[in-house]
Design a protein around this motif. Sequence first.
Motif, PDB file in Angstrom:
ATOM      1  N   ASN A   1      15.387  -3.734  10.886  1.00 48.18           N
ATOM      2  CA  ASN A   1      16.243  -2.550  11.006  1.00 48.18           C
ATOM      3  C   ASN A   1      16.484  -2.098  12.434  1.00 48.18           C
ATOM      4  O   ASN A   1      17.084  -1.040  12.657  1.00 48.18           O
ATOM      5  CB  ASN A   1      15.672  -1.357  10.220  1.00 48.18           C
ATOM      6  CG  ASN A   1      15.231  -1.740   8.821  1.00 48.18           C
ATOM      7  OD1 ASN A   1      15.937  -2.449   8.124  1.00 48.18           O
ATOM      8  ND2 ASN A   1      14.058  -1.290   8.426  1.00 48.18           N
ATOM      9  N   CYS A   2      16.011  -2.870  13.426  1.00 45.19           N
ATOM     10  CA  CYS A   2      16.280  -2.481  14.813  1.00 45.19           C
ATOM     11  C   CYS A   2      17.763  -2.655  15.138  1.00 45.19           C
ATOM     12  O   CYS A   2      18.467  -3.442  14.490  1.00 45.19           O
ATOM     13  CB  CYS A   2      15.466  -3.343  15.777  1.00 45.19           C
ATOM     14  SG  CYS A   2      13.719  -2.908  15.805  1.00 45.19           S
ATOM     15  N   GLN A   3      18.194  -1.915  16.135  1.00 48.46           N
ATOM     16  CA  GLN A   3      19.533  -2.099  16.679  1.00 48.46           C
ATOM     17  C   GLN A   3      19.420  -2.200  18.199  1.00 48.46           C
ATOM     18  O   GLN A   3      18.843  -1.328  18.830  1.00 48.46           O
ATOM     19  CB  GLN A   3      20.428  -0.922  16.318  1.00 48.46           C
ATOM     20  CG  GLN A   3      20.629  -0.761  14.819  1.00 48.46           C
ATOM     21  CD  GLN A   3      21.504   0.437  14.482  1.00 48.46           C
ATOM     22  OE1 GLN A   3      22.431   0.760  15.213  1.00 48.46           O
ATOM     23  NE2 GLN A   3      21.200   1.099  13.391  1.00 48.46           N
ATOM     24  N   ILE A   4      19.990  -3.258  18.760  1.00 49.51           N
ATOM     25  CA  ILE A   4      19.953  -3.452  20.212  1.00 49.51           C
ATOM     26  C   ILE A   4      21.388  -3.412  20.714  1.00 49.51           C
ATOM     27  O   ILE A   4      22.233  -4.187  20.237  1.00 49.51           O
ATOM     28  CB  ILE A   4      19.328  -4.804  20.593  1.00 49.51           C
ATOM     29  CG1 ILE A   4      18.028  -5.078  19.834  1.00 49.51           C
ATOM     30  CG2 ILE A   4      19.134  -4.914  22.109  1.00 49.51           C
ATOM     31  CD1 ILE A   4      16.812  -4.430  20.339  1.00 49.51           C
TER      32      ILE A   4
ATOM     33  N   VAL B   1      20.528  -5.417  13.783  1.00 49.48           N
ATOM     34  CA  VAL B   1      21.781  -5.658  14.496  1.00 49.48           C
ATOM     35  C   VAL B   1      21.543  -5.860  15.998  1.00 49.48           C
ATOM     36  O   VAL B   1      20.941  -5.021  16.661  1.00 49.48           O
ATOM     37  CB  VAL B   1      22.763  -4.483  14.297  1.00 49.48           C
ATOM     38  CG1 VAL B   1      24.077  -4.742  15.044  1.00 49.48           C
ATOM     39  CG2 VAL B   1      23.033  -4.250  12.818  1.00 49.48           C
ATOM     40  N   ILE B   2      22.040  -6.975  16.513  1.00 51.21           N
ATOM     41  CA  ILE B   2      21.968  -7.281  17.946  1.00 51.21           C
ATOM     42  C   ILE B   2      23.389  -7.279  18.483  1.00 51.21           C
ATOM     43  O   ILE B   2      24.245  -8.024  17.983  1.00 51.21           O
ATOM     44  CB  ILE B   2      21.323  -8.666  18.181  1.00 51.21           C
ATOM     45  CG1 ILE B   2      19.999  -8.814  17.418  1.00 51.21           C
ATOM     46  CG2 ILE B   2      21.159  -8.946  19.668  1.00 51.21           C
ATOM     47  CD1 ILE B   2      18.882  -7.921  17.859  1.00 51.21           C
ATOM     48  N   GLY B   3      23.655  -6.458  19.489  1.00 51.94           N
ATOM     49  CA  GLY B   3      25.014  -6.262  20.000  1.00 51.94           C
ATOM     50  C   GLY B   3      25.554  -7.432  20.808  1.00 51.94           C
ATOM     51  O   GLY B   3      24.851  -8.418  21.065  1.00 51.94           O
ATOM     52  N   ASN B   4      26.772  -7.311  21.239  1.00 54.14           N
ATOM     53  CA  ASN B   4      27.421  -8.352  22.044  1.00 54.14           C
ATOM     54  C   ASN B   4      26.748  -8.487  23.414  1.00 54.14           C
ATOM     55  O   ASN B   4      26.356  -7.496  24.023  1.00 54.14           O
ATOM     56  CB  ASN B   4      28.891  -8.011  22.290  1.00 54.14           C
ATOM     57  CG  ASN B   4      29.698  -8.029  21.014  1.00 54.14           C
ATOM     58  OD1 ASN B   4      29.496  -8.882  20.146  1.00 54.14           O
ATOM     59  ND2 ASN B   4      30.614  -7.083  20.874  1.00 54.14           N
ATOM     60  N   GLY B   5      26.648  -9.723  23.874  1.00 56.07           N
ATOM     61  CA  GLY B   5      26.183  -9.954  25.238  1.00 56.07           C
ATOM     62  C   GLY B   5      24.715  -9.659  25.468  1.00 56.07           C
ATOM     63  O   GLY B   5      24.255  -9.646  26.614  1.00 56.07           O
ATOM     64  N   VAL B   6      23.948  -9.423  24.412  1.00 55.77           N
ATOM     65  CA  VAL B   6      22.508  -9.172  24.573  1.00 55.77           C
ATOM     66  C   VAL B   6      21.808 -10.466  25.004  1.00 55.77           C
ATOM     67  O   VAL B   6      22.140 -11.553  24.524  1.00 55.77           O
ATOM     68  CB  VAL B   6      21.906  -8.642  23.254  1.00 55.77           C
ATOM     69  CG1 VAL B   6      20.373  -8.643  23.299  1.00 55.77           C
ATOM     70  CG2 VAL B   6      22.432  -7.239  22.971  1.00 55.77           C
ATOM     71  N   LYS B   7      20.853 -10.367  25.928  1.00 54.41           N
ATOM     72  CA  LYS B   7      20.107 -11.525  26.414  1.00 54.41           C
ATOM     73  C   LYS B   7      18.620 -11.281  26.144  1.00 54.41           C
ATOM     74  O   LYS B   7      18.029 -10.350  26.706  1.00 54.41           O
ATOM     75  CB  LYS B   7      20.324 -11.717  27.921  1.00 54.41           C
ATOM     76  CG  LYS B   7      21.791 -11.740  28.363  1.00 54.41           C
ATOM     77  CD  LYS B   7      22.588 -12.882  27.761  1.00 54.41           C
ATOM     78  CE  LYS B   7      24.044 -12.840  28.227  1.00 54.41           C
ATOM     79  NZ  LYS B   7      24.906 -13.803  27.533  1.00 54.41           N
ATOM     80  N   LEU B   8      18.047 -12.103  25.300  1.00 55.42           N
ATOM     81  CA  LEU B   8      16.619 -11.983  24.962  1.00 55.42           C
ATOM     82  C   LEU B   8      15.907 -13.225  25.482  1.00 55.42           C
ATOM     83  O   LEU B   8      16.319 -14.351  25.205  1.00 55.42           O
ATOM     84  CB  LEU B   8      16.429 -11.885  23.445  1.00 55.42           C
ATOM     85  CG  LEU B   8      17.157 -10.749  22.727  1.00 55.42           C
ATOM     86  CD1 LEU B   8      16.827 -10.785  21.227  1.00 55.42           C
ATOM     87  CD2 LEU B   8      16.786  -9.395  23.305  1.00 55.42           C
TER      88      LEU B   8
ATOM     89  N   ALA C   1       9.179  -2.559  17.565  1.00 53.48           N
ATOM     90  CA  ALA C   1       8.769  -2.304  16.187  1.00 53.48           C
ATOM     91  C   ALA C   1       9.949  -1.809  15.357  1.00 53.48           C
ATOM     92  O   ALA C   1      10.972  -1.379  15.896  1.00 53.48           O
ATOM     93  CB  ALA C   1       7.622  -1.314  16.162  1.00 53.48           C
ATOM     94  N   GLY C   2       9.778  -1.839  14.060  1.00 52.77           N
ATOM     95  CA  GLY C   2      10.865  -1.636  13.115  1.00 52.77           C
ATOM     96  C   GLY C   2      11.631  -0.343  13.286  1.00 52.77           C
ATOM     97  O   GLY C   2      11.089   0.691  13.638  1.00 52.77           O
ATOM     98  N   SER C   3      12.949  -0.404  13.012  1.00 55.66           N
ATOM     99  CA  SER C   3      13.843   0.746  12.962  1.00 55.66           C
ATOM    100  C   SER C   3      14.069   1.408  14.307  1.00 55.66           C
ATOM    101  O   SER C   3      14.625   2.505  14.368  1.00 55.66           O
ATOM    102  CB  SER C   3      13.342   1.792  11.957  1.00 55.66           C
ATOM    103  OG  SER C   3      13.272   1.234  10.668  1.00 55.66           O
ATOM    104  N   THR C   4      13.628   0.770  15.383  1.00 60.70           N
ATOM    105  CA  THR C   4      13.887   1.343  16.711  1.00 60.70           C
ATOM    106  C   THR C   4      15.266   0.934  17.185  1.00 60.70           C
ATOM    107  O   THR C   4      15.744  -0.166  16.923  1.00 60.70           O
ATOM    108  CB  THR C   4      12.771   0.935  17.684  1.00 60.70           C
ATOM    109  OG1 THR C   4      11.667   1.817  17.457  1.00 60.70           O
ATOM    110  CG2 THR C   4      13.207   1.020  19.148  1.00 60.70           C
ATOM    111  N   LYS C   5      15.916   1.867  17.874  1.00 60.40           N
ATOM    112  CA  LYS C   5      17.282   1.661  18.344  1.00 60.40           C
ATOM    113  C   LYS C   5      17.274   1.686  19.869  1.00 60.40           C
ATOM    114  O   LYS C   5      16.811   2.658  20.462  1.00 60.40           O
ATOM    115  CB  LYS C   5      18.165   2.789  17.787  1.00 60.40           C
ATOM    116  CG  LYS C   5      19.624   2.548  17.960  1.00 60.40           C
ATOM    117  CD  LYS C   5      20.449   3.658  17.302  1.00 60.40           C
ATOM    118  CE  LYS C   5      21.884   3.563  17.819  1.00 60.40           C
ATOM    119  NZ  LYS C   5      22.723   4.657  17.284  1.00 60.40           N
ATOM    120  N   ILE C   6      17.749   0.622  20.476  1.00 61.54           N
ATOM    121  CA  ILE C   6      17.811   0.553  21.937  1.00 61.54           C
ATOM    122  C   ILE C   6      19.272   0.508  22.339  1.00 61.54           C
ATOM    123  O   ILE C   6      20.077  -0.190  21.723  1.00 61.54           O
ATOM    124  CB  ILE C   6      17.041  -0.686  22.448  1.00 61.54           C
ATOM    125  CG1 ILE C   6      15.552  -0.525  22.105  1.00 61.54           C
ATOM    126  CG2 ILE C   6      17.240  -0.891  23.939  1.00 61.54           C
ATOM    127  CD1 ILE C   6      14.669  -1.668  22.555  1.00 61.54           C
ATOM    128  N   GLY C   7      19.617   1.280  23.370  1.00 58.80           N
ATOM    129  CA  GLY C   7      21.020   1.475  23.740  1.00 58.80           C
ATOM    130  C   GLY C   7      21.636   0.298  24.454  1.00 58.80           C
ATOM    131  O   GLY C   7      21.078  -0.803  24.509  1.00 58.80           O
TER     132      GLY C   7
END
Lengths: 365, 365, 365
Positions: free
Chosen positions: B264-267, B248-255, B280-286
């Motif tokens: 399984n990451c969440q940004i 899952v990549i959140g709103n307004g994310v810039k990569l 890496a997999g399953s890491t969650k960034i706020g």
Amino acid sequence: MPVILPPTKAPTLTELLDDIAESRALVSSVLAGTKHSPDARIRGIGPLRSASADELSFVVSNKFKDELAITDACAVILPPGMQAIAPAYAQIVCDQPYLLYALIARWFDVKRQPTIQPGCHASAVIDETANVDPTAVIGPHVVIGAHTTVGAHVHILAGCVVGSNCEIGANSILYPNVTLYDNTRMGARCILHAGVVLGADGFGFAPNPMLAKGAWGKIAQLGGVRIGDDVEIGANTTIDRGALEDTVIGNGVKLDNQIMVGHNCQIGDHTAMAACVGVAGSTKIGKRCIIGGAAMFSGHISITDDVQISGGTAITSSIETPGRYTGVMPSGPHAQWQRNAAVLGKLSDLRKRVRQLERNPDEIE
Amino acid sequence: MPVILPPTKAPTLTELLDDIAESRALVSSVLAGTKHSPDARIRGIGPLRSASADELSFVVSNKFKDELAITDACAVILPPGMQAIAPAYAQIVCDQPYLLYALIARWFDVKRQPTIQPGCHASAVIDETANVDPTAVIGPHVVIGAHTTVGAHVHILAGCVVGSNCEIGANSILYPNVTLYDNTRMGARCILHAGVVLGADGFGFAPNPMLAKGAWGKIAQLGGVRIGDDVEIGANTTIDRGALEDTVIGNGVKLDNQIMVGHNCQIGDHTAMAACVGVAGSTKIGKRCIIGGAAMFSGHISITDDVQISGGTAITSSIETPGRYTGVMPSGPHAQWQRNAAVLGKLSDLRKRVRQLERNPDEIE
Amino acid sequence: MPVILPPTKAPTLTELLDDIAESRALVSSVLAGTKHSPDARIRGIGPLRSASADELSFVVSNKFKDELAITDACAVILPPGMQAIAPAYAQIVCDQPYLLYALIARWFDVKRQPTIQPGCHASAVIDETANVDPTAVIGPHVVIGAHTTVGAHVHILAGCVVGSNCEIGANSILYPNVTLYDNTRMGARCILHAGVVLGADGFGFAPNPMLAKGAWGKIAQLGGVRIGDDVEIGANTTIDRGALEDTVIGNGVKLDNQIMVGHNCQIGDHTAMAACVGVAGSTKIGKRCIIGGAAMFSGHISITDDVQISGGTAITSSIETPGRYTGVMPSGPHAQWQRNAAVLGKLSDLRKRVRQLERNPDEIE
């Protein structure tokens, strides 16, 4: 949008295990739960904490014991010693729960695949000398060069470009927009993810002062790329062709996304590399190695079998002894790092000062 | 070849600001210069040091004061305390000069775009069950799979391959040669640059000794990828599909380019990552995190909101406190590094020696 | 599958050297061997240890003396002081053996190329305003935009997408699935490997709190990308367009795979970069620099000419003096690293303790 089968297509737990041949060797017993029996229909797989009552889940170690206590899953794969007394869920006791989960996930993945008809899409451009098995699926806008062989049941999806004199073994899959340069060969059951490039020229140049001060003359890369059976290569990974001989990837090697393997490298059977790893030219990595993400290897070195490299580690010389190797700069709050980094840049001075203290402590002022 | 409008299409400064709604809130005053008035026509934007007399420029801080003194630009956006007395250029005084510059650059970018007619190019291969909005633009050699939805005013440029059951929100742009695997969903106004791959299989394998010593069994990746609104993803970046649930990549994310986000990451919303980052997999960034280039995150960790990570830093454990974190090996002349590196490899010995000195200095030597 | 010519097409050593103009300046003498004369036919090139009796090989230094003693090659290029007395192979004595090898490899590479007929494949989609030289080769499914110029003898292979207002100099090659955004220009004799993306938007955003807390507003990237002559760019490398001015790559620059060059960067003539290097925006790198794999450059810094950077090094500030620079965390067995890393995180404390010892050793304990 995880895979959830419609109830009419969902198997019972008993049917599911019956359908997976390996389960006979792996499963030691199946125990009914207070709410769910082995006749419960399984519509999908979910993690313990979020599985719904028509999903199966799994647990590999005591670390997740708490989640096991609260799961809604109708059935749980678990290792011997972790059975609960009268839980709501059915229990599938199994020595290798992670492997059984993998087999069941594969079952669900295969069942959901739409049946694609074999044959070549009308927009594909296939050289008349190419030999494409009639059971293969060739997608839209694919290009296949002269004298290339495509095996039985191979899928080459949209936008792939396969050069001349290539060989693609039976049951391999090329996801969209993969590029194979001429003379690339791979075995059976390989999976190449989107954007993979195999066989681009290795990075070889000779100083050529006859052209200009500092100029480089290109060294033609005359070798190819040879990939074994059962190799998986992640999205946008690149493997360069050899300068004189082939770059060689062994059987069962698993490469994650955005990996770079330089020319003339050899990667041994069943070695696995996480994403963003770089292997410089002519380096040889042994069998069954496990390489963490973003690790980097210098060129012209040799790594023996059964080596583990931690993520982010730079390996600059050969490794002759199996085991785990690490070299990562620890991180911390920026101000703390700044203080430590200042010392780092003068570390040999610090050692001199310690030496001086050891030699003649009384002379220090 | 920067954008330079022909004089006949160039707006006056007044017209330009009138055309940008936000400028009313941002601009506190516009002052004529000795050579250029707000009626000067603006043909483009240039940096202070090289802007020509028909270009606008901007300055954000006193750091560039010297360049401000010598610029040929006809108009300069500047923050309140930086107005000059009677400069040649017109002055646009503005609390957030960088934001106003961004809005004006967008104006010039949009104005130069050729008008592309909506519709599907004849060479595109679009499944009959796909739902493509009539205002969308589908380029040459594009492939769109079954049951995929393409929203209003979406541009899918040449060579893109979009799988089945995907959703592409209104006003999104896919630059050439992007690949979306099945079950990828994204919101409105997303920008995917060339070579992006969304939804390739996550890197999941279970040891399967039944196949061969050290062999890996593939774990089917049953989740998908879900991208929010207003997300921009740089060239050749890859985001893998989840094992069981969605990545899952959140709103307004810039990569930025060449980033790898594992399964399984969440940004979180509005987080920005510079190029070459690996997660890496399953890491969650706020939310609202800022990640420097080539930073690397281990798997299964959690980073709270409002964290900044310096470029090149390896993050191997969770971060619970907002702030800036760093871990970069300092570099310097090679010989100096060699001396320091020799000590680095024996750092715990050095500490022991210091400890020994502290305990009993007189016994040394 | 290295290149091996059929015997009927294989040249004698004498014919081969005659055919390479530069060999007259490079070769000082050709000596017959006991088994092989300069009339021996050369079917390919091989490394000393594995070359067969119809292959030529080369040696650059005494380091490989042992392999020279046992090679089966029929002819060996070697530097002056390394001639053997009466070896089996013919000896080609040459001051720059690596350069001569490069020239011979090029000869073999060119000879094996099938002759591709000039012209545009029927499936290519070429804007009517594009100017494609009649000697150019345009492959299947290529797309070329408006007002783009393609020079003489250019090869644009399958699946490439070239935007509008681009220029591709004579004799350049674009391997499959390359993407050029609008306004990308390159000189003559460039080689772009598969998956290269030139001209994607640079990573430029301004905080825009008017949209949402922490939200970013896109800054349109109005510059382009400009590439010199004789530039080679490796597979999946990305070079972003400039924000206001062009991103500029000098003549003779060689970039390996998976490199990222940010917006507004300038790379000087004949600089070479190994794979996985990242250069953040607005950084300027001089001429004739050699950059090791996975090195990383911060943005807005300047590196002078003739600098060498070791692989894996992070460069965070400008370099004004030519020479070699390094900053790599040494690696070793995991347990040893753990011990050292524990000290690393408290390095400034350690220095304090040493300082304390120096000041007043008697007070310790």
